[in-house]
Design a protein around this motif. Structure first.
Motif, PDB file in Angstrom:
ATOM      1  N   GLU A 105       0.792  -1.141  -0.028  1.00  0.00           N
ATOM      2  CA  GLU A 105      -0.072  -0.204   0.081  1.00  0.00           C
ATOM      3  C   GLU A 105       0.949   1.156   0.030  1.00  0.00           C
ATOM      4  O   GLU A 105       0.343   2.403  -0.417  1.00  0.00           O
ATOM      5  N   LEU A 108       0.956   3.729  -2.928  1.00  0.00           N
ATOM      6  CA  LEU A 108      -0.243   4.250  -3.175  1.00  0.00           C
ATOM      7  C   LEU A 108      -0.692   5.463  -2.249  1.00  0.00           C
ATOM      8  O   LEU A 108      -1.502   6.337  -2.665  1.00  0.00           O
ATOM      9  N   VAL A 113      -4.067   7.882  -3.525  1.00  0.00           N
ATOM     10  CA  VAL A 113      -5.017   7.062  -4.009  1.00  0.00           C
ATOM     11  C   VAL A 113      -6.194   6.714  -2.943  1.00  0.00           C
ATOM     12  O   VAL A 113      -5.819   6.679  -1.767  1.00  0.00           O
ATOM     13  N   GLU A 117     -10.105   2.343  -3.812  1.00  0.00           N
ATOM     14  CA  GLU A 117      -9.182   1.901  -5.003  1.00  0.00           C
ATOM     15  C   GLU A 117      -7.771   1.346  -4.339  1.00  0.00           C
ATOM     16  O   GLU A 117      -7.461   0.364  -4.992  1.00  0.00           O
ATOM     17  N   ARG A 118      -7.200   1.949  -3.338  1.00  0.00           N
ATOM     18  CA  ARG A 118      -6.116   0.919  -2.683  1.00  0.00           C
ATOM     19  C   ARG A 118      -6.424  -0.490  -2.320  1.00  0.00           C
ATOM     20  O   ARG A 118      -5.521  -1.185  -2.713  1.00  0.00           O
ATOM     21  N   LYS A 120      -8.576  -2.393  -3.856  1.00  0.00           N
ATOM     22  CA  LYS A 120      -8.633  -3.168  -4.858  1.00  0.00           C
ATOM     23  C   LYS A 120      -7.337  -3.306  -5.598  1.00  0.00           C
ATOM     24  O   LYS A 120      -7.024  -4.512  -6.270  1.00  0.00           O
ATOM     25  N   ILE A 121      -6.555  -2.195  -5.700  1.00  0.00           N
ATOM     26  CA  ILE A 121      -4.880  -2.371  -6.399  1.00  0.00           C
ATOM     27  C   ILE A 121      -4.193  -3.469  -5.471  1.00  0.00           C
ATOM     28  O   ILE A 121      -3.467  -4.125  -6.056  1.00  0.00           O
ATOM     29  N   GLU A 124      -5.397  -7.012  -6.230  1.00  0.00           N
ATOM     30  CA  GLU A 124      -4.940  -7.399  -7.578  1.00  0.00           C
ATOM     31  C   GLU A 124      -3.510  -7.654  -7.797  1.00  0.00           C
ATOM     32  O   GLU A 124      -3.159  -8.711  -8.339  1.00  0.00           O
ATOM     33  N   LYS A 125      -2.532  -6.913  -7.168  1.00  0.00           N
ATOM     34  CA  LYS A 125      -1.126  -7.037  -7.194  1.00  0.00           C
ATOM     35  C   LYS A 125      -0.838  -8.252  -6.547  1.00  0.00           C
ATOM     36  O   LYS A 125       0.292  -9.173  -6.853  1.00  0.00           O
ATOM     37  N   ALA A 157       2.256  -1.738  -7.792  1.00  0.00           N
ATOM     38  CA  ALA A 157       1.130  -0.948  -7.266  1.00  0.00           C
ATOM     39  C   ALA A 157       0.929   0.389  -7.862  1.00  0.00           C
ATOM     40  O   ALA A 157      -0.167   0.893  -8.274  1.00  0.00           O
ATOM     41  N   ASP A 159       1.820   1.162 -10.925  1.00  0.00           N
ATOM     42  CA  ASP A 159       1.676   0.967 -12.317  1.00  0.00           C
ATOM     43  C   ASP A 159       2.459   1.930 -13.126  1.00  0.00           C
ATOM     44  O   ASP A 159       2.032   2.390 -14.296  1.00  0.00           O
TER      45      ASP A 159
END
Length: 216
Positions: A105, A108, A113, A117-118, A120-121, A124-125, A157, A159
């Motif tokens: 995190e 982010l 962020v 949304e944090r 979710k990211i 995903e990662k 994270a 991107d």
């Protein structure tokens, strides 16, 4: 794309000048997976730091997608790193009192962020690098390979399109090293990956190109 023209980097300590990089000319195209090799003290990490905007070159030119990085102030370099570069440091360099999810995190938070949304990211990662089940673990309670995967997830994270890795397999056993290299190879399909390594076998097998440094 990265382009270095006659890049030099000197360090001065106690009146003694050390030439870490000497007249480096290099082009790296988008989508490449490049390995940088050389003996200790050859200038590998210095080159990586220059590419990542962590250090300023002494002379020469550095262009990143036509941006003149060599002309940037330290403040502008901070923005350049935030917007374009992600790092995987040697030995993972995780915050030991933060969980796996909290380590991922961190970039982010600096990007402001939102919380939803944090989350979710992060999920995903973690899923992408195979550590979703370790979200609440502290670094001390996971293996070296899992720590490296956490460091890679943290790097992903933000991107950013440039991923720099300094000896990501240096402290890992052979099988885990292969797994990490396969992961980096997969990442290189979407990002430019530049890695410093001592492992000739892995560099030749997984990278698109090997760059050898000798005395800068």
């Amino acid at each position: 794309m990265i382009k270095l023209i006659h890049v030099k980097k000197d360090y001065t300590e106690g009146g003694v000048i050390t030439n870490a990089l000497k007249d480096i000319n290099l082009e790296v195209k988008d989508g490449e997976f490049v390995a940088i090799m050389g003996a200790s003290g050859s200038g590998k990490s210095t080159l990586l730091h220059i590419l990542g905007g962590m250090d300023k070159l002494t002379s020469g030119e550095y262009y990143y997608n036509d941006e003149a990085v060599h002309d940037m102030s330290m403040g502008r370099l901070n923005i350049f790193r935030r917007d374009h570069v992600s790092f995987v440091f040697q030995n993972a360099a995780l915050m030991k009192y933060y969980t796996v999810a909290e380590n991922i995190e961190m970039p982010l938070l600096s990007m402001n962020v939102g919380k939803k949304e944090r989350k979710k990211i992060i999920e995903e990662k973690m899923e992408a690098v195979g550590i979703a089940h370790l979200a609440k673990k502290l670094p001390i309670h996971i293996s070296g390979g899992e720590q490296t995967r956490t460091a890679i997830a943290r790097a992903l994270a933000g991107d950013n399109e440039l991923l720099l890795a300094d000896e990501p397999t240096g402290a890992l056993d052979s099988q885990t090293s292969i797994q990490i290299m396969e992961l980096l190879k997969e990442i290189s399909k979407e990002k430019l990956v530049i890695m410093v390594t001592h492992n000739v076998t892995l560099a030749n097998k997984y990278s698109d190109r090997v760059i050898a440094l000798n005395d800068g």
